[in-house]
Design an enzyme around this catalytic site. Structure first.
Site, PDB file in Angstrom:
ATOM      1  N   SER A 219     -16.928 -38.517  -3.651  1.00  0.00           N
ATOM      2  CA  SER A 219     -15.876 -39.515  -3.504  1.00  0.00           C
ATOM      3  C   SER A 219     -16.355 -40.865  -3.008  1.00  0.00           C
ATOM      4  O   SER A 219     -15.709 -41.883  -3.264  1.00  0.00           O
ATOM      5  CB  SER A 219     -14.792 -38.981  -2.558  1.00  0.00           C
ATOM      6  N   HIS A 247     -11.543 -35.081  -6.725  1.00  0.00           N
ATOM      7  CA  HIS A 247     -11.600 -36.366  -7.419  1.00  0.00           C
ATOM      8  C   HIS A 247     -11.914 -36.194  -8.895  1.00  0.00           C
ATOM      9  O   HIS A 247     -12.562 -37.040  -9.513  1.00  0.00           O
ATOM     10  CB  HIS A 247     -12.621 -37.280  -6.743  1.00  0.00           C
ATOM     11  N   LYS A 278      -3.840 -35.959  -4.575  1.00  0.00           N
ATOM     12  CA  LYS A 278      -4.427 -37.156  -5.180  1.00  0.00           C
ATOM     13  C   LYS A 278      -3.781 -37.404  -6.545  1.00  0.00           C
ATOM     14  O   LYS A 278      -2.679 -37.918  -6.620  1.00  0.00           O
ATOM     15  CB  LYS A 278      -5.945 -37.008  -5.247  1.00  0.00           C
TER      16      LYS A 278
END
Length: 431
Positions: A219, A247, A278
């Site tokens: 990340s 991610h 996310k």
């Protein structure tokens, strides 16, 4: 204490500590006044050191929904948000919000219970089924966060007879989770496959089971793990593979299935942990998916699962709606990809060093912590919300501004962001 006093409007260390311990009903009192005074002085010195190093982190307050454009307290006009993990722009998607609102009516605000007592609803089971289907795995288990999923996995899986081999730049939650287990611990150099192989060879004869642990996408740097080579080494040394896909899930790869799809691997990784917080709506929650037997064992023994309240129904419903959207439409991940290409190309042409692979995490290298902080402040003045990252989030001397692209950014938004970077970069002699 001058720096400390200036940061807190002339407050002394003791004055700040008093405010930290205060609440609406009164002021905290300690049984031992000397002990409390010493504690306050220690806290104050730590805070002063952070200020002196230029790594102070200020929490800006957003007064609107999470979106490509947000309102920030103290800023008169809306600003473009380029620092959220809202990769698909689904945090404020009307269908996702609607699903959460309906669940609030039908299933309530929360369960007031852990899963195994009276905290499992039909929607929890349905979401776990969708997660497993999305990743083409046998089963999945929900957690309050992916931090909890990582904290609850390794202690259950691994014993002193086993070995775990972890990339040195893995997420903090992975590091903390591995600390809790009793396996032999090996840390290999970042994405260094020669070092990983050497360490696999060293533990092969002394371990019952070997587990290679890596982020799918790192990340802070935006680089993608060399998963093809990792799988080759896993086969050679009879090891299992775990990846953290926080991610990657939902947007990396043609249909958003993550690192495996991005690199052309077909569901070979043994265990996947990821987040709902996310790209998948951005509310909260995490999960482990993999063999059904593993998920069953985690339900019996994983401490964060057993001792944390169930995910609230609105969070479950919003994430479930996101999976419905993703399993029928990949246009959002395609939009993220095109925005990423535009930003990286223009910034590189302007002379900036952009770290990582072709990923919507686009770290703009600056090096100096204070420069990164000042640069982000100047960006905000120009209506662009980005954040400087420095130690301890990244190693000393490797400060950067991490820009994150989203499907809801327009071409005009991206170009405006780049133009601001170029203007400030020239003013500060970065380019």
């Amino acid at each position: 204490m001058a720096l400390f006093a200036s940061r807190f409007g002339g407050s002394t260390v003791r004055g700040l500590a008093a405010r930290c311990f205060s609440c609406t009903s009164g002021t905290f009192s300690s049984a031992s006044e000397p002990a409390r005074q010493q504690f306050e002085e220690i806290l104050g010195k730590n805070l002063e050191d952070i200020e002196a190093a230029g790594t102070w982190k200020t929490e800006r307050v957003i007064t609107s929904r999470q979106a490509n454009s947000v309102h920030v307290s103290g800023v008169s006009k809306p600003v473009l948000n380029f620092c959220a993990n809202n990769y698909l722009g689904l945090s404020s998607h009307q269908d996702v919000i609607g699903a959460a609102q309906r669940a609030l009516d039908t299933h309530g605000a929360g369960l007031s219970s852990v899963r195994f007592i009276c905290g499992t609803q039909d929607i929890h089971m349905d979401l776990e089924r969708k997660i497993a289907e999305f990743h083409s795995r046998e089963a999945a288990i929900l957690y309050a966060s992916c931090f909890d999923a990582n904290a609850g996995l390794f202690e259950v899986m691994l014993t002193p007879e086993d070995a775990v081999l972890s990339d040195e730049l893995n997420h903090a939650s992975i590091i903390d989770g591995i600390r809790l287990c009793k396996a032999q611990k090996q840390r290999y150099n970042h994405m260094d496959m020669e070092d990983l192989e050497n360490k696999l060879a060293a533990v092969k004869s002394s371990s019952r089971m070997r587990l290679i642990v890596t982020d799918g996408v790192f990340s802070m740097d935006g680089d993608v793990a060399p998963l093809v080579k990792i799988m080759e080494l896993a086969k050679k040394y009879e090891a299992l593979v775990f990846i953290d896909e926080c991610h990657a899930t939902g947007f990396l790869g043609k249909t958003g299935r993550g690192t495996e799809e991005y690199l052309g691997i077909r569901s070979e990784v043994d265990i996947i942990n990821s987040t709902l917080g996310k790209a998948l709506g951005g509310a909260a929650g995490g999960y482990t998916c993999g063999p059904a037997s593993l998920c069953t064992l985690l339900r019996q023994k994983s401490r964060p699962y057993l001792f944390s309240n169930s995910l609230p129904p609105p969070v479950v419903a919003s994430a479930s709606k996101v999976f419905d959207l993703l399993m029928h439409d990949s246009s959002l991940s395609e939009r993220v990809s095109s925005n990423t290409e535009l930003f990286r190309r223009r910034m590189t042409e302007a002379g900036f060093k952009i770290m990582g692979d072709n990923h919507p995490i686009c770290p703009v290298w600056l090096g100096d912590a204070r420069l990164a902080s000042e640069f982000s402040d100047e960006m905000l003045k120009r209506g662009i919300y980005v954040i400087g990252f420095s130690f301890p989030v990244v190693p000393k001397g490797k400060a950067r501004i991490r820009v994150q692209l989203s499907a809801v950014h327009s071409t005009e938004d991206v170009n405006r962001c780049v133009d601001a970077f170029i203007e400030i970069g020239k003013e500060k002699n970065v380019i």
